[in-house]
Design a protein around this motif. Sequence first.
Motif, mmCIF file in Angstrom:
data_model
loop_
_atom_site.group_PDB
_atom_site.id
_atom_site.type_symbol
_atom_site.label_atom_id
_atom_site.label_comp_id
_atom_site.label_asym_id
_atom_site.label_seq_id
_atom_site.Cartn_x
_atom_site.Cartn_y
_atom_site.Cartn_z
ATOM 1 N N LEU A 15 0.833 -1.203 0.000
ATOM 2 C CA LEU A 15 0.000 0.000 0.000
ATOM 3 C C LEU A 15 0.867 1.253 0.000
ATOM 4 O O LEU A 15 0.614 2.195 -0.745
ATOM 5 N N LEU A 16 1.910 1.257 0.810
ATOM 6 C CA LEU A 16 2.825 2.397 0.865
ATOM 7 C C LEU A 16 3.504 2.606 -0.488
ATOM 8 O O LEU A 16 3.630 3.742 -0.958
ATOM 9 N N ALA A 17 3.922 1.519 -1.128
ATOM 10 C CA ALA A 17 4.567 1.628 -2.439
ATOM 11 C C ALA A 17 3.603 2.198 -3.473
ATOM 12 O O ALA A 17 3.980 3.045 -4.288
ATOM 13 N N VAL A 18 2.356 1.760 -3.462
ATOM 14 C CA VAL A 18 1.366 2.264 -4.414
ATOM 15 C C VAL A 18 1.102 3.741 -4.170
ATOM 16 O O VAL A 18 1.026 4.540 -5.107
ATOM 17 N N LEU A 19 0.982 4.123 -2.910
ATOM 18 C CA LEU A 19 0.748 5.536 -2.593
ATOM 19 C C LEU A 19 1.932 6.394 -3.011
ATOM 20 O O LEU A 19 1.769 7.480 -3.554
ATOM 21 N N PHE A 20 3.142 5.906 -2.767
ATOM 22 C CA PHE A 20 4.338 6.658 -3.138
ATOM 23 C C PHE A 20 4.422 6.809 -4.648
ATOM 24 O O PHE A 20 4.745 7.874 -5.164
ATOM 25 N N ALA A 21 4.114 5.733 -5.378
ATOM 26 C CA ALA A 21 4.164 5.788 -6.844
ATOM 27 C C ALA A 21 3.194 6.831 -7.378
ATOM 28 O O ALA A 21 3.473 7.507 -8.361
ATOM 29 N N GLY A 22 2.055 6.999 -6.736
ATOM 30 C CA GLY A 22 1.081 8.006 -7.165
ATOM 31 C C GLY A 22 1.559 9.416 -6.920
ATOM 32 O O GLY A 22 1.127 10.354 -7.585
ATOM 33 N N CYS A 23 2.457 9.582 -5.968
ATOM 34 C CA CYS A 23 2.967 10.920 -5.628
ATOM 35 C C CYS A 23 4.138 11.339 -6.496
ATOM 36 O O CYS A 23 4.481 12.504 -6.544
ATOM 37 N N VAL A 24 4.785 10.383 -7.155
ATOM 38 C CA VAL A 24 5.937 10.708 -7.991
ATOM 39 C C VAL A 24 5.458 11.554 -9.164
ATOM 40 O O VAL A 24 4.488 11.235 -9.824
ATOM 41 N N SER A 25 6.148 12.633 -9.381
ATOM 42 C CA SER A 25 5.771 13.554 -10.447
ATOM 43 C C SER A 25 5.936 12.889 -11.803
ATOM 44 O O SER A 25 6.998 12.374 -12.132
ATOM 45 N N GLN A 26 4.887 12.897 -12.566
ATOM 46 C CA GLN A 26 4.916 12.368 -13.928
ATOM 47 C C GLN A 26 5.333 13.497 -14.864
ATOM 48 O O GLN A 26 5.027 14.650 -14.612
ATOM 49 N N PRO A 27 6.026 13.148 -15.949
ATOM 50 C CA PRO A 27 6.367 14.199 -16.906
ATOM 51 C C PRO A 27 5.090 14.869 -17.404
ATOM 52 O O PRO A 27 4.098 14.212 -17.669
ATOM 53 N N SER A 28 5.133 16.181 -17.490
ATOM 54 C CA SER A 28 3.940 16.912 -17.916
ATOM 55 C C SER A 28 3.764 16.787 -19.423
ATOM 56 O O SER A 28 4.709 16.580 -20.161
ATOM 57 N N LYS A 29 2.500 16.909 -19.855
ATOM 58 C CA LYS A 29 2.238 17.005 -21.290
ATOM 59 C C LYS A 29 2.742 18.385 -21.695
ATOM 60 O O LYS A 29 2.443 19.360 -21.037
ATOM 61 N N HIS A 30 3.476 18.450 -22.740
ATOM 62 C CA HIS A 30 4.016 19.745 -23.151
ATOM 63 C C HIS A 30 4.389 19.698 -24.611
ATOM 64 O O HIS A 30 4.536 18.630 -25.186
ATOM 65 N N PRO A 31 4.536 20.850 -25.190
ATOM 66 C CA PRO A 31 4.995 20.881 -26.575
ATOM 67 C C PRO A 31 6.363 20.216 -26.704
ATOM 68 O O PRO A 31 7.083 20.059 -25.727
ATOM 69 N N ALA A 32 6.704 19.839 -27.874
ATOM 70 C CA ALA A 32 7.982 19.179 -28.150
ATOM 71 C C ALA A 32 9.088 20.237 -28.152
ATOM 72 O O ALA A 32 9.661 20.555 -29.191
ATOM 73 N N TYR A 33 9.359 20.782 -26.970
ATOM 74 C CA TYR A 33 10.297 21.906 -26.857
ATOM 75 C C TYR A 33 11.693 21.573 -27.378
ATOM 76 O O TYR A 33 12.314 22.391 -28.045
ATOM 77 N N LEU A 34 12.223 20.402 -27.056
ATOM 78 C CA LEU A 34 13.592 20.097 -27.472
ATOM 79 C C LEU A 34 13.717 20.015 -28.988
ATOM 80 O O LEU A 34 14.676 20.527 -29.561
ATOM 81 N N HIS A 35 12.739 19.404 -29.641
ATOM 82 C CA HIS A 35 12.771 19.358 -31.109
ATOM 83 C C HIS A 35 12.557 20.753 -31.687
ATOM 84 O O HIS A 35 13.179 21.118 -32.680
ATOM 85 N N ALA A 36 11.675 21.517 -31.071
ATOM 86 C CA ALA A 36 11.435 22.882 -31.544
ATOM 87 C C ALA A 36 12.714 23.710 -31.421
ATOM 88 O O ALA A 36 13.064 24.469 -32.334
ATOM 89 N N LEU A 37 13.428 23.564 -30.308
ATOM 90 C CA LEU A 37 14.690 24.301 -30.128
ATOM 91 C C LEU A 37 15.710 23.902 -31.194
ATOM 92 O O LEU A 37 16.391 24.757 -31.759
ATOM 93 N N SER A 38 15.797 22.619 -31.463
ATOM 94 C CA SER A 38 16.721 22.146 -32.488
ATOM 95 C C SER A 38 16.359 22.713 -33.856
ATOM 96 O O SER A 38 17.230 23.192 -34.599
#
Length: 153
Positions: A15-38
Amino acid sequence: MKSMNKLVLHGPLLLLAVLFAGCVSQPSKHPAYLHALSDLRTARWMLEHRPGDAAVSAHESEAISEIDRAIEELRRAAIDDGKNIHEHPAADVPTDYRGRLHKAADLLRKVRTDTYREEDNPSARGLRDRALGHIDAALHATERAIHDVEVGH
């Protein structure tokens, strides 16, 4: 019975592991900044290394300045999103001078599409929106340079 005892003993850990996994920050949806910069860097290079007359150079200069501003805004947005801005995806650079203005314009259109995607990080939205303004200005300046070359100014 043994499996029931294991579940009782390990259940709280699971239960603790599942709760901790839910708290880990997931990468945000975002524009393809690195490709755009390139792509912005590639478009900048093409504009900067294309020989032209003074009229074209003025438009190219304007486009390069706007690209520089867009790069700065997208760098900050990528940093806010936790992206590694030192990662530079490979760019497709033509080896000849012919068509560089057109290729730069195509790249700027692609950058606009990549950058205009959903941004769920509120602090990066303003940076993205300002970058889009600079990208649009760079694209318009590049299109004016293309027009000047085609009509012979």
